[in-house]
Scaffold this active site. Structure first.
Site, PDB file in Angstrom:
ATOM      1  N   GLU A  17       1.186  -1.414  -0.158  1.00 36.74           N
ATOM      2  CA  GLU A  17       0.582   0.420  -0.426  1.00 36.74           C
ATOM      3  C   GLU A  17       0.974   1.376   0.246  1.00 36.74           C
ATOM      4  O   GLU A  17       2.314   1.017   0.608  1.00 36.74           O
ATOM      5  CB  GLU A  17      -1.092   0.309   0.820  1.00 36.74           C
ATOM      6  CG  GLU A  17      -1.684   0.677   1.015  1.00 36.74           C
ATOM      7  CD  GLU A  17      -2.378   1.219   3.213  1.00 36.74           C
ATOM      8  OE1 GLU A  17      -3.774   1.240   3.045  1.00 36.74           O
ATOM      9  OE2 GLU A  17      -2.241   1.693   3.519  1.00 36.74           O
ATOM     10  N   TYR A  49      -7.251   7.122  -0.596  1.00 40.75           N
ATOM     11  CA  TYR A  49      -7.875   7.474  -1.119  1.00 40.75           C
ATOM     12  C   TYR A  49      -7.497   9.488  -0.561  1.00 40.75           C
ATOM     13  O   TYR A  49      -7.546   9.481   0.129  1.00 40.75           O
ATOM     14  CB  TYR A  49      -9.369   7.716  -1.112  1.00 40.75           C
ATOM     15  CG  TYR A  49     -10.403   8.402  -1.585  1.00 40.75           C
ATOM     16  CD1 TYR A  49     -10.211   8.130  -3.325  1.00 40.75           C
ATOM     17  CD2 TYR A  49     -11.442   9.206  -0.542  1.00 40.75           C
ATOM     18  CE1 TYR A  49     -11.424   9.735  -3.620  1.00 40.75           C
ATOM     19  CE2 TYR A  49     -12.030  10.011  -1.460  1.00 40.75           C
ATOM     20  CZ  TYR A  49     -12.289   9.573  -3.027  1.00 40.75           C
ATOM     21  OH  TYR A  49     -13.104  10.708  -3.747  1.00 40.75           O
ATOM     22  N   ALA A  51      -8.257  12.796  -1.434  1.00 42.89           N
ATOM     23  CA  ALA A  51      -9.697  13.331  -1.806  1.00 42.89           C
ATOM     24  C   ALA A  51      -9.710  15.155  -1.187  1.00 42.89           C
ATOM     25  O   ALA A  51      -9.420  15.571  -0.648  1.00 42.89           O
ATOM     26  CB  ALA A  51     -11.050  13.087  -0.609  1.00 42.89           C
ATOM     27  N   ASP A 110     -12.756   7.524   7.178  1.00 45.42           N
ATOM     28  CA  ASP A 110     -13.276   7.803   8.827  1.00 45.42           C
ATOM     29  C   ASP A 110     -13.826   9.340   8.035  1.00 45.42           C
ATOM     30  O   ASP A 110     -14.425  10.004   8.307  1.00 45.42           O
ATOM     31  CB  ASP A 110     -11.597   8.679   9.061  1.00 45.42           C
ATOM     32  CG  ASP A 110     -11.274   7.288   9.464  1.00 45.42           C
ATOM     33  OD1 ASP A 110     -11.621   6.053   9.749  1.00 45.42           O
ATOM     34  OD2 ASP A 110     -10.451   7.883   8.948  1.00 45.42           O
ATOM     35  N   TYR A 144     -11.181  -6.174  10.177  1.00 45.61           N
ATOM     36  CA  TYR A 144     -10.674  -6.055  11.332  1.00 45.61           C
ATOM     37  C   TYR A 144     -10.492  -6.745  11.969  1.00 45.61           C
ATOM     38  O   TYR A 144     -11.288  -7.842  12.657  1.00 45.61           O
ATOM     39  CB  TYR A 144     -11.364  -4.537  12.085  1.00 45.61           C
ATOM     40  CG  TYR A 144     -11.696  -3.379  11.388  1.00 45.61           C
ATOM     41  CD1 TYR A 144     -10.512  -2.764  10.968  1.00 45.61           C
ATOM     42  CD2 TYR A 144     -12.857  -3.602  10.130  1.00 45.61           C
ATOM     43  CE1 TYR A 144     -11.066  -1.676  10.303  1.00 45.61           C
ATOM     44  CE2 TYR A 144     -13.412  -2.517   8.975  1.00 45.61           C
ATOM     45  CZ  TYR A 144     -11.717  -1.382   8.556  1.00 45.61           C
ATOM     46  OH  TYR A 144     -12.456  -0.645   7.838  1.00 45.61           O
ATOM     47  N   GLN A 175      -7.190  -4.319   8.783  1.00 45.41           N
ATOM     48  CA  GLN A 175      -6.266  -3.569   9.151  1.00 45.41           C
ATOM     49  C   GLN A 175      -5.255  -3.943   9.625  1.00 45.41           C
ATOM     50  O   GLN A 175      -5.117  -6.008   9.758  1.00 45.41           O
ATOM     51  CB  GLN A 175      -7.077  -3.208  10.538  1.00 45.41           C
ATOM     52  CG  GLN A 175      -7.037  -1.646  11.015  1.00 45.41           C
ATOM     53  CD  GLN A 175      -6.470  -0.949  10.238  1.00 45.41           C
ATOM     54  OE1 GLN A 175      -4.968  -0.998  10.131  1.00 45.41           O
ATOM     55  NE2 GLN A 175      -7.539  -0.500   9.774  1.00 45.41           N
ATOM     56  N   GLN A 211       5.447   6.829  15.221  1.00 44.31           N
ATOM     57  CA  GLN A 211       4.431   6.550  14.330  1.00 44.31           C
ATOM     58  C   GLN A 211       3.218   5.781  14.564  1.00 44.31           C
ATOM     59  O   GLN A 211       2.183   6.147  14.122  1.00 44.31           O
ATOM     60  CB  GLN A 211       4.567   6.590  12.812  1.00 44.31           C
ATOM     61  CG  GLN A 211       4.123   6.313  12.054  1.00 44.31           C
ATOM     62  CD  GLN A 211       4.939   6.526  10.233  1.00 44.31           C
ATOM     63  OE1 GLN A 211       5.590   4.937  10.364  1.00 44.31           O
ATOM     64  NE2 GLN A 211       5.002   6.934   9.424  1.00 44.31           N
TER      65      GLN A 211
END
Length: 287
Positions: A17, A49, A51, A110, A144, A175, A211
């Protein structure tokens, strides 16, 4: 190629990813990242994504198209629906079909407390059902291992996951998690619930203690004692933390492959160095 087809030969699928560079970044960074990541020959790359918050010329669609056309690697576009209307999604369908994008990771996204969500799509399953009726796209979904933060229980979350699969998701990506036993318990429950599609285990290498603690706060992943010991010992030493985090991820992946995981989805955080170290360490295990 549709993502589910990658699982048909029995090999453990290995994918990455990445995310689009932010507005204050440089377009060169994504090309450098892709140059190095595609050289590792992942089975596919998913693109999160962006946006409106990504650099011009580096939208999710544009990066997915570059991965397919320039690097000849399969890719999947993330798409959220929490702030989308049906008309917005209709436009996305046209865009994906125009550029030959076959694979979509459908997500709710989210909820921003400062931005009221739209009413057309309350769940990812709603998005998949709507798009499936209007397109020939292949849909993946998120799952998840320890249950979604907003779900009352893991069992209830798996019920919702089954709705997502019944709506048309033919591949799932989990996840992040740091305790493989959580993934195995989830997998057993998912299969018992009649979820038979391929499920990839999402692995995020812990190379930066702060992080990871931030990500855990967002997704609710539990931290096994072995993992917290690692952070406590090496968290203040960046190079040691990086190497220890890579070793921990390698150990997770080897165990998951031997345990029969359908695939490994590596959250690279756009860090080719880490992705390369892990890819090289587990290459023989994956084949």
């Amino acid at each position: 190629m549709r993502i589910p087809d990658l699982f048909k030969n029995g090999k453990t699928v290995f994918s990455f990813e990445i995310f689009p560079p932010k507005k204050d970044g440089s377009i060169d960074t994504i090309y450098k990242t892709l140059d190095e990541l595609t050289d590792l020959h992942p089975d596919f790359i998913s693109v999160t994504y962006g946006a409106g918050g990504s650099l011009p010329g580096c939208s999710t669609r544009e990066i997915v198209t570059i991965i397919k056309e320039k690097y000849h690697t399969e890719s999947i576009a993330h798409l959220t629906c929490v702030n989308s209307t049906r008309e917005d999604i209709d436009e996305k369908i046209k865009e994906f079909e125009q550029y030959g994008i076959e694979n979509v990771l459908a997500l709710r996204g989210d909820i921003n407390p400062d931005v009221p969500p739209k009413e057309d799509f309350k769940h990812a399953s709603d998005l998949i059902e709507y798009m499936k009726q209007r397109s020939n796209l292949s849909f993946s979904g998120a799952c998840y291992p320890e249950g979604h933060l907003e779900s009352e229980s893991l069992d209830k979350d798996i019920e919702n996951l089954k709705r997502k699969v019944d709506a048309g998701a033919t591949h799932l990506i989990s996840q992040l998690f740091f305790d493989n036993d959580c993934f195995y318990r989830f997998l057993e429950k998912a299969r018992a619930a009649g979820i038979t599609v391929p499920i990839e285990a999402g692995i995020m290498p812990c190379v930066n203690a702060k992080q990871i603690q931030r990500m855990v706060g967002l997704c609710g992943a539990s931290l096994p004692h072995k993992f917290t010991r690692l952070i406590g010992k090496f968290g203040e030493n960046p190079e040691a933390m990086r190497d220890a985090g890579i070793a921990y991820a390698n150990e997770q992946i080897i165990d998951l492959v031997s345990g029969g995981a359908d695939g490994i989805h590596l959250y690279t955080m756009n860090n080719p160095y880490v992705a390369r170290k892990i890819s090289e360490a587990v290459a023989n295990v994956l084949n």
